[in-house]
Design an enzyme around this catalytic site. Structure first.
Site, PDB file in Angstrom:
ATOM      1  N   ASP A  89      -2.171  12.425  -3.448  1.00  0.00           N
ATOM      2  CA  ASP A  89      -2.264  13.868  -3.636  1.00  0.00           C
ATOM      3  C   ASP A  89      -2.511  14.168  -5.107  1.00  0.00           C
ATOM      4  O   ASP A  89      -1.727  13.751  -5.963  1.00  0.00           O
ATOM      5  CB  ASP A  89      -0.952  14.514  -3.177  1.00  0.00           C
ATOM      6  CG  ASP A  89      -1.043  16.024  -3.082  1.00  0.00           C
ATOM      7  OD1 ASP A  89      -1.778  16.627  -3.897  1.00  0.00           O
ATOM      8  OD2 ASP A  89      -0.368  16.612  -2.215  1.00  0.00           O
ATOM      9  N   TYR A 103     -13.193  10.975   6.879  1.00  0.00           N
ATOM     10  CA  TYR A 103     -13.452  12.047   5.908  1.00  0.00           C
ATOM     11  C   TYR A 103     -14.690  11.737   5.069  1.00  0.00           C
ATOM     12  O   TYR A 103     -15.532  12.601   4.861  1.00  0.00           O
ATOM     13  CB  TYR A 103     -12.244  12.224   4.991  1.00  0.00           C
ATOM     14  CG  TYR A 103     -12.564  13.085   3.801  1.00  0.00           C
ATOM     15  CD1 TYR A 103     -12.626  14.470   3.925  1.00  0.00           C
ATOM     16  CD2 TYR A 103     -12.848  12.519   2.566  1.00  0.00           C
ATOM     17  CE1 TYR A 103     -12.957  15.274   2.840  1.00  0.00           C
ATOM     18  CE2 TYR A 103     -13.182  13.312   1.489  1.00  0.00           C
ATOM     19  CZ  TYR A 103     -13.224  14.688   1.626  1.00  0.00           C
ATOM     20  OH  TYR A 103     -13.560  15.462   0.558  1.00  0.00           O
ATOM     21  N   GLU A 161       0.858  -1.184   0.000  1.00  0.00           N
ATOM     22  CA  GLU A 161       0.000   0.000   0.000  1.00  0.00           C
ATOM     23  C   GLU A 161       0.893   1.233   0.000  1.00  0.00           C
ATOM     24  O   GLU A 161       1.679   1.444   0.936  1.00  0.00           O
ATOM     25  CB  GLU A 161      -0.932   0.031   1.211  1.00  0.00           C
ATOM     26  CG  GLU A 161      -1.839   1.256   1.184  1.00  0.00           C
ATOM     27  CD  GLU A 161      -2.841   1.306   2.326  1.00  0.00           C
ATOM     28  OE1 GLU A 161      -3.479   2.369   2.485  1.00  0.00           O
ATOM     29  OE2 GLU A 161      -2.990   0.306   3.042  1.00  0.00           O
TER      30      GLU A 161
END
Length: 252
Positions: free
Chosen positions: A160, A234, A85
């Site tokens: 990102d 989130y 990961e």
């Protein structure tokens, strides 16, 4: 990168991390997909780090900027299907998915010490035995620490997006990195990417579909690893907000 949604790398500078002086040339030239960030550990995290990191953690590079040498079977104490990961963040998904698949081993890669410390604390608290942690660049790990055809899965959750056009070169998912991932996957191995940034999702889909060694598959297909990614904090807060796109490819 983070499994808690778009907690994207908040750095001191707008560019990638520069290597230490004297690092090998290929590290000096690489454009990284992360930015430097300082963070302090809590007292409990520091104690757990000092006690468990020597056993369960490793840097990707030694102090001279050269790849470390790891015997993965010895490190895990067994031979089992292996998942990497990249960008595990605080490790919420990492820990949950590893516990759901105890017959598989997971290498969690992250550049930020505090995220790794939070995952290490969860491992210690919950007695998880099938996760090992590497601090460093995921591309370094893929290039130097795992062999061709050795992985059952690669997970990249919420990388990102570097949304500004001038920063797109810093995105992790690029043709070269996807080709490297494809090479490291065994036949039938799975690349699983999740993002909540629509523009980046389109870019990822285009790059993945263009890699000749990979074939797009669906969430309901028969797959070699679980894709049941737990809902993050989130995502619970943003149910009416950004849509999470899950993208899967199988090594032909």
């Amino acid at each position: 990168m983070s499994d808690d949604g778009p907690m994207y790398a908040q750095g001191e500078e707008p560019g990638g991390v520069d290597p230490a002086p004297g690092a090998p040339a290929h590290h000096q030239r690489r454009v990284t997909s992360f930015r430097t960030r300082r963070s302090q550990l809590t007292g409990g995290q520091q104690q757990t780090w000092e006690r468990r990191w020597p056993e369960l953690g490793s840097e990707a590079l030694d102090p001279d900027g050269r790849p470390v040498s790891l015997d993965l079977e010895q490190w895990f104490g067994r031979r089992a299907p292996l998942i990497v990961e990249i960008g595990c963040g605080t490790g919420t998904s990492t820990a949950a998915m590893a516990q759901a698949e105890p017959e598989r081993d997971v290498i969690a890669v992250e550049v930020y010490k505090r995220g790794l410390a939070q995952l290490l604390s969860a491992i210690d608290r919950e007695g998880i035995t099938n996760i090992r942690l590497i601090r460093g660049d995921g591309v370094d790990v893929l290039e130097h620490l795992v062999g061709s055809g050795s992985l059952t899965g690669v997970r990249v959750f919420f990388p990102d997006p570097w949304p500004k056009a001038r920063h797109h070169k810093r995105r992790l998912i690029q043709p070269a990195s996807v080709a490297l991932i494809a090479d490291r996957l065994r036949p039938g191995g799975l690349l699983h990417v999740a993002t909540d940034h629509q523009g980046y999702a389109e870019h990822i889909a285009e790059v993945g579909d263009a890699e000749p060694a990979l074939r797009r598959v669906g969430m309901d297909d028969e797959l070699p690893i679980s894709v049941a990614r737990p809902e993050t904090k989130y995502e619970r807060k943003a149910l009416a907000g950004p849509i999470v796109t899950e993208l899967l490819w199988e090594r032909r």
